[in-house]
Design a protein around this motif. Structure first.
Motif, short mmCIF file in Angstrom:
data_model
loop_
_atom_site.label_atom_id
_atom_site.label_comp_id
_atom_site.label_asym_id
_atom_site.label_seq_id
_atom_site.Cartn_x
_atom_site.Cartn_y
_atom_site.Cartn_z
N TRP A 1 -18.47 21.07 -1.98
CA TRP A 1 -19.04 20.26 -3.05
C TRP A 1 -18.22 20.35 -4.35
N SER A 2 -17.25 21.24 -4.39
CA SER A 2 -16.44 21.40 -5.60
C SER A 2 -15.13 20.62 -5.53
N GLY B 1 -14.46 17.47 -5.79
CA GLY B 1 -14.34 16.49 -6.87
C GLY B 1 -13.88 17.11 -8.18
N SER B 2 -14.50 18.23 -8.57
CA SER B 2 -14.11 18.88 -9.82
C SER B 2 -12.72 19.48 -9.73
N ASN C 1 -10.28 16.54 -10.27
CA ASN C 1 -10.28 16.02 -11.63
C ASN C 1 -9.75 17.02 -12.66
N ASN D 1 -16.99 14.35 0.38
CA ASN D 1 -16.40 14.91 -0.83
C ASN D 1 -14.89 14.67 -0.92
N ALA E 1 -13.08 12.03 -3.21
CA ALA E 1 -12.64 12.29 -4.58
C ALA E 1 -11.12 12.16 -4.73
N ASN F 1 -12.86 9.96 -10.08
CA ASN F 1 -13.91 9.68 -11.04
C ASN F 1 -14.75 10.94 -11.21
N ALA F 2 -15.01 11.30 -12.46
CA ALA F 2 -15.78 12.51 -12.72
C ALA F 2 -17.21 12.40 -12.21
N ARG F 3 -17.68 11.17 -11.98
CA ARG F 3 -19.05 10.95 -11.51
C ARG F 3 -19.04 10.26 -10.15
N ASN F 4 -18.34 10.84 -9.23
CA ASN F 4 -18.29 10.31 -7.88
C ASN F 4 -19.63 10.56 -7.19
N THR F 5 -20.37 9.49 -6.94
CA THR F 5 -21.72 9.62 -6.37
C THR F 5 -21.75 9.48 -4.85
#
Length: 272
Positions: free
Chosen positions: A93-94, A96-97, A100, A176, A179, A184-188
Motif C-alpha cells: 500500500w506504500s 504510491g507514496s 511520488n 498499487n 502508481a 498522482n498523490a491521490r491515486n484512488t
C-alpha cells in the motif's frame, strides 16, 4: 547448477524478507497501546460485519439457496486472506507514496530485491485482528455446516486457503502498481479495486451478470470465497469452477509481478 542458484536465491529472499519484517514488527510492538487499540478496532469491525449478516438471515432464511453459515464461510475467507495480506505484505500500500516521494531510490541502491523490501516495509497490525476474527468465524462455519470431509477435500481446502491469500495479495500489488503510470498523490484505483471485494461477501449469483463477470474474470475476487465454497459444499452448478482457484492464483501472481516489474522500469526518481 542453475537449480542450486535458484534455490539459494529463494532462501536468501525469504531470509531477508523475514529479517526486515521482524525489525518493523519490533518497532510497532514498542507502542503497546497503539497495538492493542488497533487490534480491538479490527476485531470490532469484523464482528459488526458478522452480526450484520446474522441479522439479515433472521429475516431471510436463505439467499439463493445459501444458508447463514455458508455465507459466513465466504465472509471468513475474504477477511482471512485480507488479514494475512495486510499483516505480512502491508508495504504494497506504500507503493504510491514511494513513487511520488522518490522512496524507491534507496530500495534500488540496496543489493536486495525492491519487491522484497516493499513487501516487508510495513506491518499492518489490523490484519492480525482480521485474521483472528476470520479464523474464529471460519471455524464456527465449518462446525455448523454439514460437510463430508475426506483427505482429498482437506488438501483441497488447504490449497484454497493459500490461493485466497495469493489472489488477494496479487490484486493489491497490481492495483498499487498503477502508481508507476498514474503519478498522482491521490491515486484512488487501489482503494476502488479493494472496495469491489465487498461484492463477494455474498453469493455472486444475486448480482447482475456484469457484476458476476467483474468479480469472476476481470478482478477475480470470487475465487477467494465463492467458488471454493461452491466446490466444498456442492452448492451450485458452478461447483467444479472451484478447482480453477489455484490456477487463477498463479495467473494473478504472474500478472501482478509483471506489472510491478514493468512499472519499476518507468520509475523516474524524485522530482518527476
Amino acid at each position: 547448477m542453475s537449480t542450486l542458484l535458484i534455490k539459494y536465491q529463494v532462501k536468501k529472499n525469504f531470509y531477508l524478507y523475514f529479517r526486515i519484517f521482524l525489525q518493523n514488527l519490533k518497532s510497532i510492538l514498542e507502542y503497546q497501546t497503539d497495538f492493542i487499540i488497533t487490534m480491538i478496532v479490527a476485531v470490532f469491525t469484523q464482528l459488526l460485519g458478522f452480526f450484520f449478516l446474522y441479522l439479515v438471515f433472521q429475516k431471510v432464511p436463505a439467499i439463493n439457496g445459501w444458508t447463514l453459515w455458508e455465507v459466513e464461510f465466504m465472509y471468513a475467507l475474504l477477511f482471512i486472506s485480507g488479514g494475512v495480506s495486510s499483516l505480512f505484505f502491508g508495504g504494497l500500500w506504500s507503493i504510491g507514496s514511494l513513487v511520488n516521494r522518490g522512496g524507491f531510490d534507496q530500495y534500488l541502491l540496496r543489493p536486495v530485491s525492491p519487491l522484497i523490501q516493499v513487501l516487508a516495509s510495513n506491518v499492518g497490525m489490523n490484519g492480525l485482528g482480521n485474521l483472528i476474527t476470520g479464523g474464529i468465524i471460519l471455524t464456527q462455519s465449518l462446525i455448523k455446516i454439514n460437510v463430508t470431509w475426506s483427505f482429498q477435500k482437506v488438501v483441497v481446502f488447504a490449497i484454497f486457503l493459500i490461493s485466497a491469500v495469493v489472489i488477494r495479495t496479487s490484486i493489491i500489488m497490481a492495483a498499487n502498481s498503477s502508481a508507476f503510470w498514474l503519478r498522482n498523490a491521490r491515486n484512488t484505483i487501489p482503494f476502488l479495486i479493494n472496495t469491489i471485494s465487498d461484492f463477494v461477501q455474498f453469493p455472486i449469483t444475486i448480482f447482475p451478470i456484469g457484476i458476476q463477470a467483474l468479480v469472476s474474470v476481470i478482478i477475480p475476487y470470487a475465487f477467494i470465497g465463492f467458488f471454493p465454497a461452491t466446490y466444498l459444499f456442492s452448492n451450485s452448478e458452478w461447483a467444479m469452477y472451484g478447482l480453477l482457484t489455484p490456477i487463477v492464483a498463479v495467473y494473478c501472481l504472474i500478472v501482478a509481478l509483471i506489472l510491478f516489474k514493468h512499472g519499476l522500469r518507468r520509475y523516474e526518481s524524485v522530482g518527476n
